[in-house]
Every structure is written in structure tokens, then in C-alpha cells.
Design an enzyme around this catalytic site. Structure first.
Site, PDB file in Angstrom:
ATOM      1  N   TYR A  45       0.821  -1.208   0.000  1.00  0.00           N
ATOM      2  CA  TYR A  45       0.000   0.000   0.000  1.00  0.00           C
ATOM      3  C   TYR A  45       0.862   1.268   0.000  1.00  0.00           C
ATOM      4  O   TYR A  45       0.377   2.339  -0.359  1.00  0.00           O
ATOM      5  CB  TYR A  45      -0.927   0.052   1.219  1.00  0.00           C
ATOM      6  CG  TYR A  45      -1.965  -1.030   1.313  1.00  0.00           C
ATOM      7  CD1 TYR A  45      -2.173  -1.943   0.280  1.00  0.00           C
ATOM      8  CD2 TYR A  45      -2.748  -1.155   2.463  1.00  0.00           C
ATOM      9  CE1 TYR A  45      -3.128  -2.945   0.393  1.00  0.00           C
ATOM     10  CE2 TYR A  45      -3.705  -2.154   2.569  1.00  0.00           C
ATOM     11  CZ  TYR A  45      -3.890  -3.049   1.539  1.00  0.00           C
ATOM     12  OH  TYR A  45      -4.834  -4.044   1.663  1.00  0.00           O
ATOM     13  N   HIS A 103       0.345 -11.737   1.900  1.00  0.00           N
ATOM     14  CA  HIS A 103      -0.640 -10.925   1.173  1.00  0.00           C
ATOM     15  C   HIS A 103      -1.271 -11.681   0.006  1.00  0.00           C
ATOM     16  O   HIS A 103      -2.483 -11.624  -0.196  1.00  0.00           O
ATOM     17  CB  HIS A 103       0.012  -9.634   0.674  1.00  0.00           C
ATOM     18  CG  HIS A 103      -0.965  -8.548   0.383  1.00  0.00           C
ATOM     19  ND1 HIS A 103      -0.630  -7.217   0.389  1.00  0.00           N
ATOM     20  CD2 HIS A 103      -2.288  -8.573   0.074  1.00  0.00           C
ATOM     21  CE1 HIS A 103      -1.688  -6.479   0.103  1.00  0.00           C
ATOM     22  NE2 HIS A 103      -2.705  -7.290  -0.109  1.00  0.00           N
TER      23      HIS A 103
END
Length: 271
Positions: A45, A103
Site C-alpha cells: 500500500y 498478502h
């Protein structure tokens, strides 16, 4: 408001996907002011530093928070994972995070065991309180269980919303006792314009977003919606108080259309 599950994950958190710089900082600091105590971020992110700054400036002690981050694919090898998590902790200004996830699973040619065990080693080193998965299929989850044991897998964070109900994976996870964390629970805002959801919202005098979040919460999912607007953050947090009827839940189950929004070219073959 800060309801905690048996495995200590607060049921409603503030997501930070797509938020960068001051947007991420302001969203997190506002969420913390409103009473959120679960913050979800990830290495990819690019906002861990902004999240860390917001946590620091909030004055709330780390022990009162639940912070999740996720290891990106390029750092999943045994010789990179621990160092990458240490870098995340430095950016977040924390001694440890509460939950660290893989992830995305790597291509099937790479054994799940190799990187799940690497995360388990980072956990044993005290860098994270819990570990888990994200975007894992049933087969990949089975491989992770075989590698480290089901007790080590706190959650599988996957896309779930009324238009993608992911039933096979949800059912399997429940059977194994693995918590589902629903990301994109508002389907990028698409739930806001769905007539059935609007109708149920009107019936309860709440927002469409609150209906979608309550739908997830009543199934036992953790949800991590994100917003930069204070009013939306407050309304999302209040969704924990909304109780939908059995009729509402049954009607919402009919919205499933397998509409997957997060499907990059490296995604696994979904169940």
C-alpha cells in the site's frame, strides 16, 4: 464498539487500501478518534509510514490497538521475509504488529510451506503476535495448515461482499476454525446503489453501507472498510450495532453473482 473475537481480532477495522500520504494519515487518525482500534495496512500500500505517524500522533498506546500488515510477494522468501517485516515495524513505529499476513500466495511452483514457515519464524522471533493468510484458496490453505498447523492461522483475508459471497471458501474456513476477514466489504461502493440493499437500509433507517457491513458481521466475519470521510467512518463503525432480520439475510444471500473485483494476473485459480 471495540468488540473482540475469540482470537483477539476486533471485528471492525479501518482499512487503508488505496490511501496514500496525508489521506492515509487523516483517515487513520480520524478512525482512532472515533473509537476504531483495529487498523489494516500492507507493505504494497505504500502507507505504513503514514499509518505509523497517525498512530504516534493519536497518543493511543500500542497495547490498546490491533495493527495488521501484509508481506508482499517479493519478500516471501526465507532470507527476505523477517527483514521486510522489521522494516514495516520501523515505518509503523511499533515493536511488533498484532497480525501479519501473507498478502498473496505465490505461484503453485513455489511451495506454500516455504513462505508460511518463514512467517512462522518471524512470529517466533516476536515480530508479530498472530499470523495468517490473504487471498488463499482452499488447496493453498490446506497446504499452509499442513506446514504450520491450523492453530497458527488466525485468519484468511479475502474479498467478500454481497455480490461475491465466496461460499466454498467460507464454509471450509469455518470447518477449520479459521476466521474470515472480508476485504472490500462494500464492493468499491457498489453496494450503495443496489436497490435491495437500499430497501433494507430504509427499513432499518440506516445507510446501505451499514447494511452490507452488518451482513458480513452477522456471518462472523471481520470487516475492514476504508474511507477518508469522518461521517462514513463513524457510520461504518456503528454497523456493529445493526441487527438484520433472518428475512434480510436470506434476501441478501440472493445477490451473489460471483463478481470478483480484486483479480490481478498473478491471482490463484479461485474456488
Amino acid at each position: 464498539m471495540n468488540t473482540i473475537l475469540a482470537n483477539t481480532i476486533p471485528v471492525l477495522g479501518a482499512g487503508t487500501f488505496r490511501l496514500k500520504g496525508d489521506d492515509a494519515y487523516q483517515s487513520v487518525i480520524t478512525a482512532l478518534e472515533l473509537g476504531y482500534r483495529h487498523i489494516d495496512t500492507a507493505q504494497i500500500y505504500g502507507n505504513e509510514q503514514d499509518v505509523g505517524r497517525a498512530i504516534r500522533d493519536s497518543g493511543i498506546k500500542a497495547k490498546e490497538l490491533f495493527v495488521t500488515t501484509k508481506i508482499w510477494t517479493e519478500f516471501l522468501s526465507k532470507n527476505k521475509l523477517k527483514a521486510s517485516l522489521e522494516q514495516s515495524l520501523e515505518k509503523l513505529q511499533l515493536d511488533k504488529v498484532d497480525l501479519t499476513l501473507v498478502h498473496w500466495p505465490l505461484p503453485d511452483a513455489v511451495l506454500v510451506q516455504s513462505y508460511v514457515e518463514a512467517l512462522a519464524e518471524a512470529k517466533q522471533a516476536g515480530l508479530t503476535g498472530l499470523m495468517g493468510l490473504s487471498n488463499f484458496t482452499i488447496a493453498q490453505t490446506k497446504a499452509a495448515i499442513d506446514a504450520v498447523g491450523v492453530a497458527e492461522i488466525a485468519t484468511n483475508q479475502v474479498e467478500v461482499h454481497p455480490f461475491l459471497q465466496n461460499r466454498k471458501l467460507v464454509e471450509y474456513s469455518k470447518e477449520q476454525g479459521i476466521q474470515i476477514t472480508a476485504y472490500m466489504p462494500l464492493a468499491y461502493g457498489k453496494v450503495l446503489t443496489e436497490p435491495l440493499i437500499q430497501q433494507i437500509a430504509s427499513e432499518h433507517q440506516v445507510t446501505a453501507a451499514q447494511v452490507a457491513l452488518a451482513w458480513s458481521l452477522q456471518q462472523g466475519f471481520v470487516v475492514i472498510p476504508s474511507s477518508t470521510k469522518r461521517a462514513n467512518l463513524a457510520q461504518n463503525l456503528a454497523a456493529v450495532e445493526l441487527k438484520l432480520t433472518a428475512g434480510n439475510m436470506n434476501a441478501l444471500s440472493g445477490l451473489d453473482r460471483n463478481e470478483r473485483l480484486a483479480n490481478p494476473d498473478f491471482a490463484p485459480d479461485w474456488d
